[in-house]
Scaffold this motif. Structure first.
Motif, PDB file in Angstrom:
ATOM      1  N   LYS A 111     -14.051 -12.167 -33.254  1.00  0.00           N
ATOM      2  CA  LYS A 111     -13.920 -13.153 -32.185  1.00  0.00           C
ATOM      3  C   LYS A 111     -12.813 -14.128 -32.542  1.00  0.00           C
ATOM      4  O   LYS A 111     -12.800 -14.684 -33.636  1.00  0.00           O
ATOM      5  N   SER A 129     -11.578 -16.474 -29.862  1.00  0.00           N
ATOM      6  CA  SER A 129     -11.914 -17.678 -29.105  1.00  0.00           C
ATOM      7  C   SER A 129     -12.945 -17.346 -28.039  1.00  0.00           C
ATOM      8  O   SER A 129     -13.072 -16.203 -27.616  1.00  0.00           O
ATOM      9  N   ARG A 157     -14.912 -16.370 -20.755  1.00  0.00           N
ATOM     10  CA  ARG A 157     -13.852 -15.686 -21.478  1.00  0.00           C
ATOM     11  C   ARG A 157     -14.212 -15.533 -22.954  1.00  0.00           C
ATOM     12  O   ARG A 157     -14.696 -16.466 -23.581  1.00  0.00           O
ATOM     13  N   VAL A 215     -12.166 -13.801 -26.333  1.00  0.00           N
ATOM     14  CA  VAL A 215     -10.970 -13.136 -26.835  1.00  0.00           C
ATOM     15  C   VAL A 215     -11.282 -12.581 -28.220  1.00  0.00           C
ATOM     16  O   VAL A 215     -11.731 -13.309 -29.109  1.00  0.00           O
ATOM     17  N   GLU A 265      -9.712 -10.214 -31.482  1.00  0.00           N
ATOM     18  CA  GLU A 265      -8.442  -9.765 -32.048  1.00  0.00           C
ATOM     19  C   GLU A 265      -8.724  -8.766 -33.158  1.00  0.00           C
ATOM     20  O   GLU A 265      -9.788  -8.793 -33.782  1.00  0.00           O
ATOM     21  N   ASP A 286      -4.988  -7.846 -29.213  1.00  0.00           N
ATOM     22  CA  ASP A 286      -6.106  -8.694 -28.815  1.00  0.00           C
ATOM     23  C   ASP A 286      -6.758  -8.066 -27.594  1.00  0.00           C
ATOM     24  O   ASP A 286      -6.188  -7.189 -26.953  1.00  0.00           O
ATOM     25  N   ASP A 342      -8.863  -9.516 -24.306  1.00  0.00           N
ATOM     26  CA  ASP A 342      -9.316 -10.685 -23.546  1.00  0.00           C
ATOM     27  C   ASP A 342     -10.313 -10.205 -22.491  1.00  0.00           C
ATOM     28  O   ASP A 342      -9.952  -9.469 -21.575  1.00  0.00           O
ATOM     29  N   ALA A 361     -12.586 -11.137 -19.478  1.00  0.00           N
ATOM     30  CA  ALA A 361     -12.718 -12.183 -18.456  1.00  0.00           C
ATOM     31  C   ALA A 361     -13.974 -11.933 -17.625  1.00  0.00           C
ATOM     32  O   ALA A 361     -14.221 -10.811 -17.178  1.00  0.00           O
ATOM     33  N   SER A 421      -5.601  -6.214 -22.719  1.00  0.00           N
ATOM     34  CA  SER A 421      -5.247  -6.134 -24.130  1.00  0.00           C
ATOM     35  C   SER A 421      -3.737  -6.213 -24.292  1.00  0.00           C
ATOM     36  O   SER A 421      -2.991  -5.583 -23.538  1.00  0.00           O
TER      37      SER A 421
END
Length: 133
Positions: A61, A63, A69, A71, A73, A83, A85, A87, A101
């Motif tokens: 993780k 964020s 959300r 994110v 990586e 990464d 992401d 949503a 990504s």
């Protein structure tokens, strides 16, 4: 750099329910194609798994913006830096979810990984739709 997007899926559950499930990376195993992964290891904030015929992928993780959300990586032993992401948005009828990504790859590698990764992300989106409808 390559950008790969999953399809967007409509879910009948609330954004918070979807978020609570996805933000715990131990749950990611349920969303992956079981016949194509092995060597699964998962914790709340990180996981790793081997993709059949490919490499071992590590995710952590990066964020979190509850409940919309998450994110992730890549981390060792992933051979490619990227990464993911995730949503999650509220709609009139429930929730819409999708992934984007960003991969740090050269054009040759992009050609090799783009289709398999898009298929994987679409598979994850389909599994979310099955679980939350």
């Amino acid at each position: 750099m390559a950008v790969i997007e999953s399809k967007k899926v409509e879910l009948t559950s609330s954004p918070q329910e979807v978020f609570d499930f996805v933000q715990d990376l131990t749950n990611l195993k349920e969303l992956l194609p079981q016949d194509k992964i092995s060597d699964w290891s998962g914790e709340v904030d990180r996981c790793s798994f081997k993709v059949a015929g490919a490499y071992t992928i590590g995710l952590k993780k990066a964020s979190v913006e509850a409940p919309n959300r998450i994110v992730l990586e890549s981390e060792a032993p992933s051979p490619v830096k990227f990464d993911l992401d995730i949503a999650i948005a509220e709609t009139e009828t429930g929730t819409k979810a999708g992934m984007v990504s960003n991969l740090d790859v050269n054009p040759f590698m992009k050609m090799m990984v783009e289709k398999p990764l898009r298929n994987l992300f679409d598979y994850i989106a389909d599994r979310l739709q099955e679980k939350f409808n």
